[in-house]
Design a protein around this motif. Sequence first.
Motif, PDB file in Angstrom:
ATOM      1  N   ALA A  38       1.297  -1.597   0.103  1.00  0.00           N
ATOM      2  CA  ALA A  38      -0.215   0.209   0.518  1.00  0.00           C
ATOM      3  C   ALA A  38       0.623   1.220   0.076  1.00  0.00           C
ATOM      4  O   ALA A  38       1.873   1.217   0.342  1.00  0.00           O
ATOM      5  N   ASN A  39       0.029   2.748  -0.588  1.00  0.00           N
ATOM      6  CA  ASN A  39       0.516   3.514  -0.110  1.00  0.00           C
ATOM      7  C   ASN A  39       1.544   4.219   0.712  1.00  0.00           C
ATOM      8  O   ASN A  39       0.831   3.421   2.002  1.00  0.00           O
ATOM      9  N   GLY A  40       2.589   4.775   1.212  1.00  0.00           N
ATOM     10  CA  GLY A  40       3.222   4.875   2.598  1.00  0.00           C
ATOM     11  C   GLY A  40       3.692   3.807   3.047  1.00  0.00           C
ATOM     12  O   GLY A  40       4.474   3.508   4.262  1.00  0.00           O
ATOM     13  N   ALA A  41       3.503   1.849   2.324  1.00  0.00           N
ATOM     14  CA  ALA A  41       4.207   0.865   3.438  1.00  0.00           C
ATOM     15  C   ALA A  41       5.843   0.872   2.765  1.00  0.00           C
ATOM     16  O   ALA A  41       6.668   0.193   3.368  1.00  0.00           O
ATOM     17  N   GLY A  42       6.368   1.541   1.855  1.00  0.00           N
ATOM     18  CA  GLY A  42       8.214   2.151   2.211  1.00  0.00           C
ATOM     19  C   GLY A  42       8.871   1.821   0.845  1.00  0.00           C
ATOM     20  O   GLY A  42       9.879   1.366   0.832  1.00  0.00           O
ATOM     21  N   LYS A  43       7.737   1.528   0.073  1.00  0.00           N
ATOM     22  CA  LYS A  43       8.389   1.344  -1.325  1.00  0.00           C
ATOM     23  C   LYS A  43       9.480   2.605  -1.956  1.00  0.00           C
ATOM     24  O   LYS A  43      11.067   1.900  -2.678  1.00  0.00           O
ATOM     25  N   THR A  44       8.906   3.550  -1.886  1.00  0.00           N
ATOM     26  CA  THR A  44       9.775   4.773  -2.438  1.00  0.00           C
ATOM     27  C   THR A  44      10.994   4.533  -1.449  1.00  0.00           C
ATOM     28  O   THR A  44      12.630   4.222  -1.606  1.00  0.00           O
ATOM     29  N   THR A  45      10.749   4.311   0.036  1.00  0.00           N
ATOM     30  CA  THR A  45      12.549   4.478   0.301  1.00  0.00           C
ATOM     31  C   THR A  45      13.241   3.845   0.417  1.00  0.00           C
ATOM     32  O   THR A  45      14.393   3.591   0.987  1.00  0.00           O
ATOM     33  N   LEU A  46      12.897   2.206  -0.086  1.00  0.00           N
ATOM     34  CA  LEU A  46      13.754   1.500  -0.415  1.00  0.00           C
ATOM     35  C   LEU A  46      14.224   1.626  -1.410  1.00  0.00           C
ATOM     36  O   LEU A  46      16.139   1.367  -1.229  1.00  0.00           O
TER      37      LEU A  46
HETATM   38  P1  ATP Z   1       4.182   6.181  -2.251  1.00  0.00           P
HETATM   39  O1  ATP Z   1       3.514   4.831  -2.710  1.00  0.00           O
HETATM   40  O2  ATP Z   1       3.280   6.791  -1.717  1.00  0.00           O
HETATM   41  O3  ATP Z   1       5.371   6.438  -2.208  1.00  0.00           O
HETATM   42  P2  ATP Z   1       5.859   4.099  -0.680  1.00  0.00           P
HETATM   43  O4  ATP Z   1       5.191   2.797  -0.082  1.00  0.00           O
HETATM   44  O5  ATP Z   1       7.007   4.432  -1.244  1.00  0.00           O
HETATM   45  O6  ATP Z   1       4.214   4.614  -0.578  1.00  0.00           O
HETATM   46  P3  ATP Z   1       7.433   5.659   1.446  1.00  0.00           P
HETATM   47  O7  ATP Z   1       7.221   7.160   0.508  1.00  0.00           O
HETATM   48  O8  ATP Z   1       8.848   4.801   0.875  1.00  0.00           O
HETATM   49  O9  ATP Z   1       5.903   4.640   1.234  1.00  0.00           O
HETATM   50  O10 ATP Z   1       7.324   5.964   2.663  1.00  0.00           O
HETATM   51  C1  ATP Z   1       7.057   5.163   3.958  1.00  0.00           C
HETATM   52  C2  ATP Z   1       6.893   6.081   5.590  1.00  0.00           C
HETATM   53  O11 ATP Z   1       8.547   6.608   5.303  1.00  0.00           O
HETATM   54  C3  ATP Z   1       5.216   6.715   5.727  1.00  0.00           C
HETATM   55  O12 ATP Z   1       5.282   6.657   6.377  1.00  0.00           O
HETATM   56  C4  ATP Z   1       6.157   8.430   4.944  1.00  0.00           C
HETATM   57  O13 ATP Z   1       5.337   9.284   5.919  1.00  0.00           O
HETATM   58  C5  ATP Z   1       8.017   8.150   5.523  1.00  0.00           C
HETATM   59  N1  ATP Z   1       8.348   8.932   4.832  1.00  0.00           N
HETATM   60  C6  ATP Z   1       8.786   9.085   3.490  1.00  0.00           C
HETATM   61  N2  ATP Z   1      10.001   9.965   3.279  1.00  0.00           N
HETATM   62  C7  ATP Z   1      10.232  10.587   4.428  1.00  0.00           C
HETATM   63  C8  ATP Z   1      11.275  11.466   4.945  1.00  0.00           C
HETATM   64  N3  ATP Z   1      11.848  12.484   4.070  1.00  0.00           N
HETATM   65  N4  ATP Z   1      11.009  11.910   6.234  1.00  0.00           N
HETATM   66  C9  ATP Z   1      10.128  11.549   6.835  1.00  0.00           C
HETATM   67  N5  ATP Z   1       9.833  10.156   6.810  1.00  0.00           N
HETATM   68  C10 ATP Z   1       9.329  10.265   5.671  1.00  0.00           C
END
Ligand code: ATP
Length: 236
Positions: A38-46
Motif C-alpha cells: 500500500a501507499n506508505g508501506a516504504g517502497k520509495t524509501t527502499l
Molecule cells: P508511495 O507509494 O506513496 O511512494 P511508499 O510505499 O513508497 O509509498 P514511502 O514513500 O517510502 O512509502 O514512505 C514510507 C513512510 O516514510 C511513510 O510513512 C512516509 O510518511 C515516511 N517518509 C517518507 N519520506 C520521508 C521523509 N523524507 N521524512 C520523513 N518521513 C518520510
Amino acid sequence: MSALLEVRGLTVGYGGAPVLRDVDLDVPAGSIVALVGANGAGKTTLLRTLSALVPLTRGSVRLGGHDLAAVGVEDRVRRGLAHVPEGRGVVAELTVDENLRLGGLWRGPDRRSAIGEVYELFEPLARRRNHAGHQLSGGERQMLALGRALVARPTVLLLDEPSLGLAPRVVAQIMAVLRGLADRTGLTVLLAEQNVVGALSVADHGVVLGLGEVVASRPAHELAADETLRHAYLGF
Ligand code: ATP
C-alpha cells in the motif's frame, strides 16, 4: 548462487521510528522482482536507500557480491544501478533527444547507439525526438524517463511506480518492454508498484511490503493467486 542485488536486514528511518525494518530482498540477475504494498508501506524509501539517496540505519546492500556501504550515489550509477524515480524527472525544456543524451553523459560515443536502441524500443519517442519534454503525454514522459536510464546501459533498473496515472494500454506497453529486456538482454529489474496486478503479471517474483516489513516473498503467480494476502495487503 547469490542474487545480483542482495539486501539483508535493512533498517531505515528518517530520525523517528523506522520506516523499513529488517528487510531482506534478493533480485536475481535477469529477473523482474515486483515490490508491492500500500501507499506508505516504504517502497520509495527502499529504492532510495538502494541508490544511496537515503542513509540506512542497519543492514547491507550488495551488488554482484560487492558491499555498497562505502559507494555513493554517482558511483552506484557507474556500477550499473539506475534509478527512475516516481514523477519521472524529464527536463521539460529539453527535447526528447537531448533528454536521452543526458542519460549517458559519461558514456561517450557509445551513447549514440544506446539512444538508437531506445528509439527502437519506444517508437513514440523516435517520432517525437525533436519535441520538448513538456509537449509529451504522460506515457511518453514515462518512456523517456525509462529510456534515459537505459542509455547508461544499467545492469539493474530500479523503477518507482512507472504505471502511475497512465492508461492501461500504455502500462501494458511499458511492462512488455521490461519483460523483453529482461529476457533478451538479461536486464535485472526491481519494480515498485501500487498497480499490483500489472506488476505481478510481468514479474518473476513478488515481494509484499506491509508497513516497512516484508510480509511475503514468493513467485509472482503465487502471490497473485493468494486471496488472503491480496485482501490483507494489496487491496483487491
Ligand atoms: P508511495 O507509494 O506513496 O511512494 P511508499 O510505499 O513508497 O509509498 P514511502 O514513500 O517510502 O512509502 O514512505 C514510507 C513512510 O516514510 C511513510 O510513512 C512516509 O510518511 C515516511 N517518509 C517518507 N519520506 C520521508 C521523509 N523524507 N521524512 C520523513 N518521513 C518520510
